[in-house]
Write a protein that holds these residues in place. Sequence first.
Motif, PDB file in Angstrom:
ATOM      1  N   UNK A 122      15.151  67.402 -64.358  1.00 25.88           N
ATOM      2  CA  UNK A 122      14.754  66.048 -63.976  1.00 25.88           C
ATOM      3  C   UNK A 122      13.344  66.037 -63.392  1.00 25.88           C
ATOM      4  N   UNK A 123      13.046  67.013 -62.527  1.00 23.35           N
ATOM      5  CA  UNK A 123      11.703  67.104 -61.967  1.00 23.35           C
ATOM      6  C   UNK A 123      10.658  67.350 -63.041  1.00 23.35           C
ATOM      7  N   UNK A 124      10.991  68.210 -64.014  1.00 26.28           N
ATOM      8  CA  UNK A 124      10.067  68.493 -65.112  1.00 26.28           C
ATOM      9  C   UNK A 124       9.846  67.254 -65.973  1.00 26.28           C
ATOM     10  N   UNK A 125      10.920  66.460 -66.166  1.00 21.87           N
ATOM     11  CA  UNK A 125      10.794  65.243 -66.982  1.00 21.87           C
ATOM     12  C   UNK A 125       9.839  64.243 -66.324  1.00 21.87           C
ATOM     13  N   UNK A 126       9.950  64.089 -65.003  1.00 20.03           N
ATOM     14  CA  UNK A 126       9.026  63.193 -64.301  1.00 20.03           C
ATOM     15  C   UNK A 126       7.607  63.729 -64.406  1.00 20.03           C
ATOM     16  N   UNK A 127       7.461  65.044 -64.278  1.00 20.03           N
ATOM     17  CA  UNK A 127       6.143  65.641 -64.419  1.00 20.03           C
ATOM     18  C   UNK A 127       5.540  65.384 -65.788  1.00 20.03           C
ATOM     19  N   UNK A 128       6.371  65.419 -66.821  1.00 20.00           N
ATOM     20  CA  UNK A 128       5.873  65.129 -68.167  1.00 20.00           C
ATOM     21  C   UNK A 128       5.430  63.668 -68.288  1.00 20.00           C
ATOM     22  N   UNK A 129       6.153  62.776 -67.616  1.00 24.52           N
ATOM     23  CA  UNK A 129       5.862  61.342 -67.751  1.00 24.52           C
ATOM     24  C   UNK A 129       4.638  60.904 -66.955  1.00 24.52           C
ATOM     25  N   UNK A 130       4.535  61.381 -65.719  1.00 23.77           N
ATOM     26  CA  UNK A 130       3.473  60.863 -64.845  1.00 23.77           C
ATOM     27  C   UNK A 130       2.603  61.952 -64.233  1.00 23.77           C
ATOM     28  N   UNK A 131       2.930  63.226 -64.499  1.00 25.91           N
ATOM     29  CA  UNK A 131       2.182  64.306 -63.889  1.00 25.91           C
ATOM     30  C   UNK A 131       2.579  64.495 -62.436  1.00 25.91           C
ATOM     31  N   UNK A 132       1.971  65.455 -61.772  1.00 24.02           N
ATOM     32  CA  UNK A 132       2.277  65.667 -60.369  1.00 24.02           C
ATOM     33  C   UNK A 132       3.151  66.881 -60.137  1.00 24.02           C
ATOM     34  N   UNK A 133       3.551  67.092 -58.875  1.00 22.06           N
ATOM     35  CA  UNK A 133       4.287  68.311 -58.488  1.00 22.06           C
ATOM     36  C   UNK A 133       5.765  68.255 -58.896  1.00 22.06           C
ATOM     37  N   UNK A 134       6.140  69.011 -59.900  1.00 22.54           N
ATOM     38  CA  UNK A 134       7.510  68.971 -60.411  1.00 22.54           C
ATOM     39  C   UNK A 134       8.524  69.425 -59.364  1.00 22.54           C
ATOM     40  N   UNK A 135       8.172  70.446 -58.572  1.00 22.67           N
ATOM     41  CA  UNK A 135       9.113  70.946 -57.562  1.00 22.67           C
ATOM     42  C   UNK A 135       9.427  69.885 -56.515  1.00 22.67           C
ATOM     43  N   UNK A 136       8.426  69.098 -56.142  1.00 26.53           N
ATOM     44  CA  UNK A 136       8.662  68.033 -55.163  1.00 26.53           C
ATOM     45  C   UNK A 136       9.579  66.971 -55.760  1.00 26.53           C
ATOM     46  N   UNK A 137       9.363  66.625 -57.017  1.00 26.99           N
ATOM     47  CA  UNK A 137      10.253  65.670 -57.683  1.00 26.99           C
ATOM     48  C   UNK A 137      11.686  66.198 -57.692  1.00 26.99           C
ATOM     49  N   UNK A 138      11.823  67.497 -57.967  1.00 29.45           N
ATOM     50  CA  UNK A 138      13.152  68.121 -57.999  1.00 29.45           C
ATOM     51  C   UNK A 138      13.854  67.969 -56.661  1.00 29.45           C
ATOM     52  N   UNK A 139      13.136  68.274 -55.580  1.00 26.86           N
ATOM     53  CA  UNK A 139      13.722  68.169 -54.238  1.00 26.86           C
ATOM     54  C   UNK A 139      14.054  66.720 -53.907  1.00 26.86           C
ATOM     55  N   UNK A 140      13.182  65.786 -54.264  1.00 29.43           N
ATOM     56  CA  UNK A 140      13.438  64.369 -53.992  1.00 29.43           C
ATOM     57  C   UNK A 140      14.678  63.881 -54.723  1.00 29.43           C
ATOM     58  N   UNK A 141      14.852  64.300 -55.978  1.00 35.48           N
ATOM     59  CA  UNK A 141      16.055  63.917 -56.704  1.00 35.48           C
ATOM     60  C   UNK A 141      17.305  64.438 -56.000  1.00 35.48           C
ATOM     61  N   UNK A 142      17.234  65.682 -55.518  1.00 33.78           N
ATOM     62  CA  UNK A 142      18.380  66.236 -54.808  1.00 33.78           C
ATOM     63  C   UNK A 142      18.712  65.435 -53.562  1.00 33.78           C
ATOM     64  N   UNK A 143      17.694  65.078 -52.783  1.00 36.27           N
ATOM     65  CA  UNK A 143      17.912  64.308 -51.547  1.00 36.27           C
ATOM     66  C   UNK A 143      18.462  62.922 -51.866  1.00 36.27           C
ATOM     67  N   UNK A 144      17.890  62.258 -52.874  1.00 32.12           N
ATOM     68  CA  UNK A 144      18.354  60.915 -53.242  1.00 32.12           C
ATOM     69  C   UNK A 144      19.816  60.948 -53.680  1.00 32.12           C
ATOM     70  N   UNK A 145      20.190  61.938 -54.491  1.00 31.97           N
ATOM     71  CA  UNK A 145      21.578  62.032 -54.966  1.00 31.97           C
ATOM     72  C   UNK A 145      22.542  62.257 -53.804  1.00 31.97           C
ATOM     73  N   UNK A 146      22.147  63.095 -52.851  1.00 32.74           N
ATOM     74  CA  UNK A 146      23.001  63.339 -51.685  1.00 32.74           C
ATOM     75  C   UNK A 146      23.177  62.058 -50.872  1.00 32.74           C
ATOM     76  N   UNK A 147      22.084  61.353 -50.609  1.00 28.30           N
ATOM     77  CA  UNK A 147      22.159  60.126 -49.807  1.00 28.30           C
ATOM     78  C   UNK A 147      23.047  59.074 -50.472  1.00 28.30           C
ATOM     79  N   UNK A 148      22.905  58.924 -51.797  1.00 24.11           N
ATOM     80  CA  UNK A 148      23.734  57.941 -52.500  1.00 24.11           C
ATOM     81  C   UNK A 148      25.210  58.319 -52.442  1.00 24.11           C
TER      82      UNK A 148
END
Length: 433
Positions: A122-148
Amino acid sequence: MTGSDEATPPSAAVEDRRPWAERALSVMGPGLVTGAADDDPSGIATYSQVGAQFGYSLKWIMLFSYPLMVVTQEIAARIGCVTGVGIAQNLRRHYPRSLLRLVVLLLVVANVINLGADLGAMGAAVGLLIGGPEHIYTLLFGIICVLLEVFMDYPRYAAVLKWSTLSLFAYVGVVFASHVSLRSALTATLFPSFTFDAAHAMALVAILGTTISPYLFFWQSGQEVEEQHRRHVKPLCVTPKTAIAELSRIRADTIVGMGFSNLIALFIIIATAATLHAHGITDIQTSSQAAEALRPIAGVFTFGLFALGIIGTGMLAIPVLAGSAAYGVSEMFGWTSGLRRKPREARAFYAVIAVATLAGAALNFTAIDPIKALYWSAVVNGVLAAPLMAVMIMIAMNKRVMGRLTLSPAMAAAGGVATAVMGAASVGFFVLA
């Protein structure tokens, strides 16, 4: 609320006011979400590799695996609905604790690795779409899923999961955007071909291991229990007179859910066969690689759809992977569990969800090769699937557990065939690896 009130469905007039999609989703339940979660980013990588490497030739495997998926998931769902507790709790009550500990340990290990691979994709997919730090996207997805999963009310959360299944239609869009010859694709599906060599056999094993995974058993069984609490109804072993209607619902839900899962998998194979395989790209190891490879061949729009599908399916699969681990661990220790519970009522259950998800995300920050990690996840799932399927059949045939609602001989035989096929696939995995 009285028993008769509980059994009374909403009036037709109320249902008719809702949008047709909402009415359709309302009759679906755990089977739909379970089936859709089977098409997680790791599964997408498997289907993409099969399409890229073999073209249309192995699409028939999805038809072959479909009845095996249906019977296996229906047995898991029946266990939860009839007994009112999940698979691990039934193991705890009726079988040796050593068996329970081994099953749950293997489940948690495989799920954490799978969580890591899916979050990374998922983090890599966001990186492909908009660029940026894939690892940070990965961690954010994990946090968002836990909170939900922890803080959203269960009825609303269940509705979100069901609506999330619509994200899988991105892969239907990919096929039509790629101008695929559906006639050629359909012909290859209905008229099987198979070459008896290591590469084809490994693909067969990979698809079966992807479509029939232990975490799906625990999730669907646990979700049937959640649904009983949500609807304020008792387990079927207590109210066997309601069994015909409930078991019919489970069967319909599972047939539709697994059918949806396999249909989307077919579209992924078709899309990658018509684009990547047709242009000589035959080595795909991750879902993000498949998306990136589509960009110069099928255009930015098709690439974007594929990448968005990875993110959507990941948001659906992460809660299922983490939740199934939490059900297993909580039932093993006798902890209060269930997504319907408030966090303060089931602290340990939600802690397992958070730890499993964030541990999976953390794997992406280590030197561990995600491809090798996913390989070992498949090994663990292969080791666990067939024995767990055999155990589920034993539970579902046990009159002390299921009362009068044990499996019919025909369903027990079908489950036995599915178990034998998965056992053979597991052996094949080790022989061919």
